[in-house]
Design a protein around this motif. Structure first.
Motif, short mmCIF file in Angstrom:
data_model
loop_
_atom_site.label_atom_id
_atom_site.label_comp_id
_atom_site.label_asym_id
_atom_site.label_seq_id
_atom_site.Cartn_x
_atom_site.Cartn_y
_atom_site.Cartn_z
N SER A 1 58.66 10.91 39.73
CA SER A 1 57.38 11.62 39.96
C SER A 1 57.60 12.63 41.08
O SER A 1 58.56 12.51 41.84
CB SER A 1 56.28 10.64 40.37
N ALA B 1 55.55 8.64 34.18
CA ALA B 1 54.20 8.16 33.88
C ALA B 1 53.20 9.28 34.14
O ALA B 1 53.08 9.76 35.27
CB ALA B 1 53.87 6.96 34.75
N ARG B 2 52.51 9.70 33.08
CA ARG B 2 51.47 10.73 33.29
C ARG B 2 50.29 10.13 34.04
O ARG B 2 49.69 10.77 34.89
CB ARG B 2 50.99 11.29 31.94
N GLU B 3 49.97 8.87 33.69
CA GLU B 3 48.84 8.20 34.34
C GLU B 3 49.11 8.14 35.84
O GLU B 3 50.21 7.75 36.27
CB GLU B 3 48.71 6.78 33.79
N TRP B 4 48.15 8.56 36.61
CA TRP B 4 48.15 8.54 38.06
C TRP B 4 49.14 9.54 38.68
O TRP B 4 48.78 10.43 39.41
CB TRP B 4 48.40 7.14 38.62
N GLU C 1 54.25 4.09 29.89
CA GLU C 1 52.89 3.63 30.17
C GLU C 1 52.96 2.58 31.27
O GLU C 1 53.77 1.66 31.20
CB GLU C 1 52.28 2.99 28.92
N GLU D 1 48.57 13.21 37.43
CA GLU D 1 47.18 13.61 37.20
C GLU D 1 46.69 14.65 38.21
O GLU D 1 45.70 15.33 37.94
CB GLU D 1 46.26 12.38 37.25
N MET E 1 47.98 -0.57 37.45
CA MET E 1 47.83 0.45 38.50
C MET E 1 46.53 0.25 39.30
O MET E 1 46.49 0.48 40.50
CB MET E 1 47.88 1.85 37.90
N ARG E 2 45.48 -0.16 38.61
CA ARG E 2 44.21 -0.36 39.32
C ARG E 2 44.36 -1.48 40.35
O ARG E 2 43.88 -1.38 41.48
CB ARG E 2 43.12 -0.70 38.30
#
Lengths: 484, 67
Positions: free
Chosen positions: A392, A274-277, A308, A280, A312-313
């Motif tokens: 990750s 996952a690139r998101e979070w 995706e 980053e 996460m929030r």
């Protein structure tokens, strides 16, 4: 035997993996006493520099080792860890033994009962050497400790060990023990595993008993092992896992033979990135090590795909509310009666928790199930490609120094550097998912880099299988820090 | 830093828990609660309050690997 040769022999013994040591015991190639003496000798020679040990009971350990050898000589039925020396984060209760929790407040605390995990390890034959340094009350990700001294990274002095299981990471890396229990509420097993170049597993929430383990956050605390290899983790997890009537929150899920699942074959396995979070805030040298690690996993047959994430929030926000409120509640009496006995950064972190409304806390807690379902559907469900594991970097940035992250020094930037360390580990605590950190290289300043692999609930076997497969084709986990 | 918020949060801690702000770090970290509150409020209405008391444990079981 000349003294240098004797020392070298002890070093060779103490830096075996747990499985190598246990198997050598079975074959009669080494004794429990020799292994224990080797660990103690390394502690005596090197711990003044590392400060990873809070207390040792050398006499009891040597006596237990000799007794273990006598039992083996008599041909008794023995457990899978018979004669293997261990030491644990100094927050696992052992009846009559010290248990400081890394604090001044509990410096003289002597529990009257023993943690279930310690009992299970000892019933399997493990020997306990003593208690290891840790963040005060398991509350920082660095290894700073005002009361017992900061724990030093065995690879690069002055860098953090990661925390809160700082001594566990440093001691396993340094060859002081073959395994160390840690605890993980936001990354406290995986961070020191990454920073010290060892293997650390945070199991699924509820997988291991927490009876006799100092709490920090009832909802997010996990016990777990730090070892040299994934196979070591598998062996001790098979011993430790399983429902504990003394911890009614522990799962009743069946316990597989984790070691039997380590077949090295990753064909068909899908690993999501996952690139998101998670990517980053990654430094270039860490990213290089991470991408090289993915290539190793591909070489074992795994397919690596982008993924995706959802929720996460929610994960980050609700997780922060839950952990702050629970930590504040657990420490309320001491915060009222003995605030000056906490390090400033510990009481400073606890204090905002008293301003979190109970309704917020309960909302955050009640949404944990729906958030997990939403996250799992996106990450592991068929709709987005059905990956088996998420990968990750464990710590996204280059490993900071103790000075850079010393909040008590008054450096205004230290608080944000502090928080950045656990960025990639925290999400899996609120989600309750199992995650392992294994060494996958070094950053540009010579500090270890960790690869984190997270799985579905109760997929510890899958997580360790992938970690073990990686370790079959790499030697990062076999490298040892130079301590002289 | 939002001094009004820090004062109010400190007063809540004192009244509800009998705990006073111990140091400057506590003040700084209390100020960071504002970000958390904003995040929390941004999520409002997104998920309902879960009725089942053991829903998380059920979710762990439901999200296991098939088979």
């Amino acid at each position: 035997m000349p003294q240098d040769a004797a020392l070298a022999q002890q070093d060779d013994l103490a830096t075996l993996s747990l499985v190598e040591a246990a198997d050598a015991l079975v074959r009669g190639e080494v004794t429990a006493l020799a292994l224990t003496e080797a660990c103690l000798a390394r502690i005596r020679r090197h711990d003044a520099a590392l400060n990873s040990v809070i207390w040792l009971d050398e006499a009891a350990a040597l006596e237990a080792a000799a007794a273990a050898d006598r039992r083996r000589a008599r041909g008794e039925a023995l457990g899978p860890l018979h004669g293997v020396p261990m030491a644990h984060k100094d927050m696992y209760y052992q009846a009559g033994k010290p248990c400081s929790c890394g604090s001044a407040i509990r410096r003289d605390f002597r529990p009257t009962y023993t943690a279930t995990l310690i009992s299970r390890l000892e019933e399997a034959g493990a020997l306990t050497l003593g208690g290891l340094n840790m963040a005060e009350f398991a509350q920082n990700p660095t290894g700073h400790n005002r009361h017992f001294g900061d724990c030093q990274n065995p690879w690069v002095r002055g860098r953090i060990t990661g925390g809160s299981s700082s001594g566990s990471g440093a001691a396993v890396a340094a060859g002081f023990a073959f395994m160390a229990l840690g605890s993980d509420t936001g990354g406290s097993i995986r961070l020191p595993a990454s920073a010290c170049g060892v293997t650390g597993l945070k199991p699924t929430q509820t997988r291991l008993s927490r009876h006799g383990v100092m709490p920090l956050s009832f909802s997010c605390d996990n016990a777990g092992p730090l070892t040299r290899t994934a196979r070591d983790c598998a062996r001790v997890m098979t011993v430790m896992a399983g429902h504990d009537p003394k911890d009614p929150t522990s799962a009743r899920e069946p316990v597989p033979d984790y070691e039997a699942a380590l077949d090295g074959d990753l064909r068909g396995l899908r690993i999501g990135v996952a690139r998101e979070w998670f990517l980053e805030a990654v430094d270039a040298d860490v990213l290089r090590a991470f991408e090289a690690a993915l290539d190793v996993l591909r070489g074992r047959g795994a397919t690596v795909v982008p993924v995706e994430l959802a929720m996460m929030r929610e994960v980050l926000t609700y997780g922060a509310v839950v952990s702050r409120a629970e930590a504040a509640a657990i420490h309320a009496t001491w915060m009222r009666d003995r605030p000056g006995d906490f390090a400033a950064h510990i009481s400073g972190r606890l204090f905002p928790g008293y301003a979190v409304p109970a309704a917020y806390y309960l909302e955050a807690l009640s949404r944990r199930g729906p958030v997990l379902r939403g996250f799992a559907q996106a990450a592991f469900g068929a709709a987005f490609g059905a990956v088996d594991l998420l990968a990750s970097p464990t710590i996204p940035g280059a490993l900071p120094s103790l000075a850079e992250t010393d909040i008590d020094s008054g450096d205004p930037g230290a608080i944000s550097r502090f928080g950045a360390i656990s960025r990639n580990t925290r999400p899996f605590n609120y989600l309750g998912l199992p995650a392992i950190s294994i060494p996958c290289g070094f950053d540009d300043r010579g500090a270890p880099v960790g690869l984190q692999l997270a799985g579905r609930p109760f997929a510890e076997a899958r997580v360790m299988q992938a970690a073990d497969a990686f370790q079959r084709d790499t030697d990062w986990h076999r490298r040892r820090p130079r301590l002289d | 830093m939002d001094e009004v918020f820090i004062t109010q949060a400190g007063e809540a801690a004192r009244r509800w828990s009998g705990i006073a702000s111990p140091n400057e770090t506590a003040r700084q970290m209390t100020a960071e609660l504002l970000k958390l509150i904003a995040e929390f409020e941004a999520l409002r209405g997104g998920l309902r309050f879960e009725d089942e008391p053991a829903d998380f444990e059920a979710a762990l079981r439901d999200c296991k690997e098939p088979g």
